[in-house]
Design an enzyme around this catalytic site. Structure first.
Site, PDB file in Angstrom:
ATOM      1  N   GLY A 851       0.880  -1.170   0.111  1.00  0.00           N
ATOM      2  CA  GLY A 851      -0.152   0.178  -0.197  1.00  0.00           C
ATOM      3  C   GLY A 851       0.954   1.160   0.059  1.00  0.00           C
ATOM      4  O   GLY A 851       2.212   1.201   0.245  1.00  0.00           O
ATOM      5  N   ASP A 979      -1.091  -1.755  18.631  1.00  0.00           N
ATOM      6  CA  ASP A 979       0.152  -1.369  18.218  1.00  0.00           C
ATOM      7  C   ASP A 979       0.456   0.049  18.524  1.00  0.00           C
ATOM      8  O   ASP A 979       0.948   0.728  17.494  1.00  0.00           O
ATOM      9  CB  ASP A 979       0.238  -1.490  16.453  1.00  0.00           C
ATOM     10  CG  ASP A 979       1.672  -1.555  16.066  1.00  0.00           C
ATOM     11  OD1 ASP A 979       2.433  -1.735  17.052  1.00  0.00           O
ATOM     12  OD2 ASP A 979       1.675  -1.650  14.972  1.00  0.00           O
TER      13      ASP A 979
END
Length: 1138
Positions: A851, A979
């Site tokens: 991406g 995260d």
């Protein structure tokens, strides 16, 4: 009964309330308002620039309740409101218990930082103080008296600063009072005392404040060797500087002057609010004065007027007027004509100093003139007025101006030095008596810049300079004078005088020329100009190129080569430019390529290494030095696609009269997987078009060509296809069998046999052609089905949702429909729709394996705004599409919050999804912190300013507070981030931090990871490492690591340790050490986040509250000063990948 405390039991706790000289600071409590919801406290400062923050050379006023000694039940937070630059008000009390306790106001700057303290007692308490504030001298005996208001037949406990002090039996009360006698008090005895019935509520206590001066009566100074000036009207001599702290309503060096009714402040500059004047107000002043009613009022609520013959604060003074004077309860004796003095005891025949200022200010090394006016009978003459310096030197007047009502003597003062600061005295002596007035002289040092001015921006003919730098000496800075001239020039300096708050723009300069620039700072008053600061060299830029090229033409010289030519308009004179810059923009990939042509005479360039099959936007600009001229109108160029190399070793072998077998080897150095081979078949010597046959099994290295004519020679060649056709192979020839041609030798046959053979050949050809047509038709139908399937797959993504159900996501106009396979009803999630035409792609921000993120300008609701567009690459896997769609689902469900990266909209184009989110101009927090390590990037600047970072302690704490607020919002929405780290926090406008990267977020209370993948080990909680379990408490652990990253300016957590060591040591209790620049309170918050048991870790709401309170405290919780042996925390980029 009176209890005498032995000396060895004197309390050692006290509240520090003053450092430096007395500050004009008043804390008012409005006791007229008995309703707690209307009650308020007001702190007023008469200091210049007070309460306006660092821009006004001092910190703002701070008014707060101190719960360290008198603790009350928690209630809603109090509201702090600022009224103008010098006043702050505290409101928001909800119940009577909120009022009980200690309040303080802090004002002033540096050594003059002062705390004023107010103690509030409950009117309905069991015990009430006869007097709240007691100011005594060192060595005196202090007596605290608690009056019984609601009698209880229990013992009374005395406390000092919240700690147990002594107990009195309830029978020991005298005249309804309990007395505590403290002999030979010392300064450490100062503090808050309380008297409470045993087992009674602390809110029913009588609270006192004891202030012990550091010297005996009438003395002041470090060794208490200096004599106080004799403060009048209840003023108290300050034990540090000898000044009189005047009670409210009086002013002057010795508090000799009364203010008008309703006035207070050191210069009577403040006005009591409301029509009731100062009635019902308690005034608290800097120590050693304490608190009292205003002048003319007394009583516990300060609402009783003074009895006849009494005046002043608390009505403690007696008039005792003589010679027909009358008593005024606000100002004292009002003397008749011909008399003056405190008690009207002095005749007007005694000389008197008139209108002498209480404080004067001069600049160092000036020779000022000081005037002193006096009146009396006989009239003062020149020789009868003298001036005394602090060292005792007597100055005689050089001139006297005699007027009908006074004589004014003028004194020429020798050049001032710093030792001349202090109290001066003007004295007049006549046969009628003498009078004197003391006044304070402040000798100020003119400011001198410590550094050269800073260059902000430069152009070819102007420089923008920031002139105000750090300086030595005294402020405030009134004017800034800037000198500049060309380097190595002997011409006169050019001068610009500006306001200190403005930047300076130097105009009409010569291009590409160095200028020497220096600054002179001035403070108010004669001789306030300081010395010139160090000069610096600033160079103007090259002249800007003004010519706009245009593209004459271009042509493609290969799949990756482009020849471009351009022209410039003809102008007289030499060409201003160093070369040309060619820019190619690949909108599909969001990438820009720049090609530098270093010759200004060049008009053509060959661009190589381009991507075949790419649509480029092309323009050209003239540049000079680092400046770019206007770009040419853009052109759009499409390069032809390139294919793979040609197949190798092509060989043809006849198999029959209608079949030939081709064999080959795959091409070398392939750029990707081959999708198919294309075979070209043509009759040798024929004039018709060749036939192309697709070989759809690219792994094969042979094929049989059928349906050929017998005894015919054919030409064959082939090429491979990878998103485009490649180069042709070499051409080979081969003939089909027949007409005497056999595989193993010639065969003789009859005429009849030949005719039969011809008929068989015709039937074979017709059958072969029919089979070929059917095969081609089937292949076309297959391709159509495959294309429809691909298009459907591009518009539909499947991912594993948080609930464990497989979810199909389908995108339509403005909705994201989630169809969970176990359920029949779809669950649509709406998102803002962006039109493809409203997106203008700009620069590539970041790129990963599957991406990329591109900065873009979008149009939403009619407004243009910056955005970050996230998209997947063409070869992204189904898992990537799943995670990408899952991130959109998270953003849709989260909604808007100022401390998360918010969704702006989404768009689909040609079956692909594009997500627009907020654009963060400062990038991720990790890089932003590391760039602030100024000792590494600019050591000279760091050492000059004594700082290790371009970020302040408050800004670092603000990053943490913003992140905590964002995570609190996520946790309240029951989302787990999984995260959380500085790399996944972005820095937006106004340096606000925002939680980002929701690709791993889960909308559930507990998530158990069941798949493999790289893990952020150094940020993971113990339970996540051991059991792959993630909860909000796991995010709290990660937040503790994030807080450590912020304090360490982007250090690598557990730097120097491997992941295997972390797995071993964390369960054994090992945690990261406290950074040397980190306050204990911040590190304790980290340790709370790293507790073994998840339920013992604080929730994000508590973390956000703690960090918010730290911000309000305005304390340097993170020390960014360059202390001895300062080193940054280590950075290990390889370790951060795990």
């Amino acid at each position: 009964m009176v209890w005498r405390v032995p000396p060895f039991l004197l309390p050692i706790l006290f509240l520090a309330s003053h450092v430096g000289a007395a500050v004009d600071l008043t804390l008012l409590a409005n006791l007229r308002l008995t309703d707690p919801q209307r009650f308020f406290l007001t702190c007023v400062s008469g200091e210049a620039g007070a309460g306006r923050g660092s821009d006004a050379w001092g910190p703002p006023l701070l008014l707060e309740k101190d719960d360290r000694i008198v603790r009350t039940p928690p209630g809603p937070p109090l509201r702090l409101a600022r009224n103008g630059s010098h006043q702050v008000t505290l409101r928001g009390f909800s119940k009577p218990s909120d009022l009980v306790g200690v309040f303080s106001c802090v004002g002033g700057a540096g050594a003059r930082r002062t705390r004023v303290i107010y103690v509030h007692n409950s009117p309905g308490a069991h015990l009430l103080p006869d007097k709240v504030t007691h100011t005594v001298n060192k060595g005196d005996t202090a007596v605290l008296s608690a009056r019984v208001h609601k009698e209880k037949q229990t013992d009374v406990i005395w406390k000092s600063n919240g700690s147990y002090f002594y107990t009195l039996d309830w029978h020991e009360a005298q005249d309804g009072r309990f007395l505590l006698q403290l002999p030979n008090v010392q300064p450490p005895s100062s503090g808050i005392y309380s008297a409470t019935y045993l087992e009674a509520s602390p809110l029913g206590s009588a609270f006192f404040r004891l202030i012990v001066r550091g010297c005996g009566a009438g003395r002041w100074g470090p060794g208490c060797t200096k004599e106080c000036p004799g403060c009048l009207h209840g003023g108290v001599c300050h034990d540090h500087d000898g000044e009189c702290v005047c009670p409210p309503g009086f002013t002057g060096t010795r508090c000799e002057q009364a203010c008008r009714e309703g006035r207070f402040g050191q210069s009577c500059q403040e006005q009591c609010p409301g029509i009731s004047g100062c009635r019902g107000l308690t005034f608290c002043l800097p120590d050693p004065y304490g608190c009292s009613c205003g002048s003319g009022w007394r009583g516990s609520q300060c609402q009783e007027a003074c009895a006849p013959g009494h005046f002043g604060a608390d009505c403690r003074l007696q008039c005792q007027c003589q010679n027909g004077g009358t008593c005024d309860r606000f100002s004292g004796c009002v003397c008749p004509s011909g008399w003056h003095g405190v008690h009207c005891e002095k005749s007007d025949r005694i000389p008197q100093i008139l209108n002498m200022a209480s404080e004067l200010e001069f600049n160092l090394e000036t020779m000022p003139r000081i005037n002193c006016a006096a009146a009396g009978n006989p009239f003062p003459v020149r020789g009868s007025i003298e001036l005394r310096k602090p060292d005792g030197t007597v100055l005689l007047s050089t001139k006297a101006i005699v007027e009908p009502e006074k004589t004014t003597a003028e004194f020429e003062v020798p050049r001032l030095v710093l030792a001349d600061s202090g109290f001066w005295e003007c004295r007049v002596s006549t046969s009628g008596g003498q009078d004197s007035r003391r006044f304070k002289v402040n000798v100020k040092v003119p400011p001198v810049p410590l550094a050269a001015p800073r260059l902000l921006t430069k152009q070819s003919r102007q420089l923008v300079v920031s002139p105000l730098v750090s300086f030595s000496g005294d402020g405030p800075i009134s004017t800034v004078r800037l000198h500049y001239r060309p380097q190595d020039s002997t011409m006169d300096w050019s001068t610009i005088v500006v306001d200190p708050s403005e930047n300076v723009t130097l105009m009409n300069l010569r291009p590409k020329t160095g200028y020497s620039v220096r600054v002179q700072l001035s403070r108010p008053g004669e001789g306030g100009e300081g010395a010139w600061g160090p000069p610096t060299l600033m160079t103007t830029d090259c002249p800007e190129p003004l010519l706009q090229p245009w593209l004459e033409g271009w042509h493609v010289e290969g799949t990756d080569r482009l020849r471009v030519s351009w022209s410039l308009p003809l102008v007289p004179g030499p060409l201003v430019g160093d070369g040309f810059l060619l820019r190619l923009w690949d909108g599909t990939r969001g990438q820009e390529r720049r090609e530098n042509v270093s010759s200004p005479q060049a008009r053509t360039a060959l661009l190589t290494g381009l991507t075949p099959g790419t649509h480029y936007q092309l323009d050209v600009q003239l540049y000079h030095c680092t400046l770019l001229g206007p770009a040419s109108p853009p052109a759009h160029v499409l390069l032809p696609p390139s294919g793979p190399p040609a197949p190798r070793h092509l060989h043809a072998q006849a198999l029959s009269d209608s079949e030939i077998q081709l064999t080959w080897k795959h091409p070398e150095a392939l750029p990707g997987p081959i999708s198919k081979y294309v075979v070209e078949v043509q009759v040798a010597g024929g004039a018709g078009d060749p036939l192309w046959i697709d070989v759809d099994r690219p792994e094969e290295t042979s094929t049989i060509i059928r349906g050929l004519n017998a005894s015919t020679r054919y030409l064959f060649r082939m090429r491979a296809s990878i998103q485009g056709l490649g180069d042709w192979s070499n051409t080979v020839e081969e003939s089909t069998l027949g007409n005497g041609l056999q595989a193993e030798g010639p065969v003789q046959e009859s005429r009849a046999a030949e005719e039969g053979l011809d008929q068989q050949l015709i039937l074979a050809v017709v059958g072969s052609v029919s089979a070929t047509c059917l095969t081609i038709l089937a292949a076309l139908l297959t391709l159509v089905c495959i294309r429809r399937s691909c298009l459907h797959r591009r518009r539909t993504f499947t991912y594993q949702s948080g609930s464990g159900e497989e979810t199909i996501l389908q995108f339509s106009s403005g909705t994201l429909t989630l169809t969970r396979r176990p359920k029949l009803q779809p669950e649509p999630l709406s998102y803002p729709v962006l039109e493809w035409e409203d997106i203008t792609f700009e620069d590539l921000i970041g790129e990963g394996n599957f991406g990329q993120v591109i900065r873009a300008m979008i149009k939403k609701d009619g407004l243009k705004m910056n955005a970050a567009i996230k998209m997947l690459k063409e070869y992204a896997s189904e898992n990537d599409h799943r995670d990408f769609a899952g991130e959109l689902e998270v953003l849709c469900k989260l909604g808007h919050h100022p401390n998360i990266i918010n969704l702006l909209g989404a768009c689909k184009n040609r079956g692909y999804l594009y997500i627009a989110i907020e654009y963060a101009p400062y990038g991720n927090l990790l890089d932003f912190l590391r760039k602030s390590r100024v000792l590494e990037t600019d050591p000279a600047f760091a050492r000059e300013h004594g700082t290790a970072s371009t970020l302040s302690s408050r800004q670092l704490l603000r990053f943490a507070s913003d992140a905590a607020n964002g995570m609190q919002y996520l946790s309240e929405k029951q989302f787990i981030h999984r995260d959380l780290a500085a790399r996944n926090v972005l820095v937006g406008e106004n340096l606000a931090s925002k939680i980002a990267d929701f690709g791993l977020s889960r909308g559930e209370e507990v998530y158990v990871k069941k798949t493999m993948g790289r893990l952020p080990v150094r940020w993971m909680a113990i339970e996540s490492l051991n059991y792959s379990v993630y909860t909000t408490k796991s995010d709290v652990w990660s937040f503790g690591v994030l807080l450590w990253e912020i304090v360490s300016l982007g250090g690598t957590p557990y730097c120097g340790m491997t992941c295997a060591e972390l797995y071993e040591k964390l369960p054994q209790g090992y945690r990261m050490e406290q950074p040397r620049n980190c306050d204990d309170e911040v590190y304790e918050l980290m340790r709370q986040c790293w507790r073994d048991r998840p339920y013992e870790r604080p929730p994000f709401a508590q973390i956000a509250l703690q960090l918010g309170r730290m911000l309000e405290a305005r304390k340097a919780y993170v020390n960014m000063s360059l202390f001895e042996n300062f080193t940054y925390a280590g950075i290990d980029a390889t370790a951060e990948e795990a």
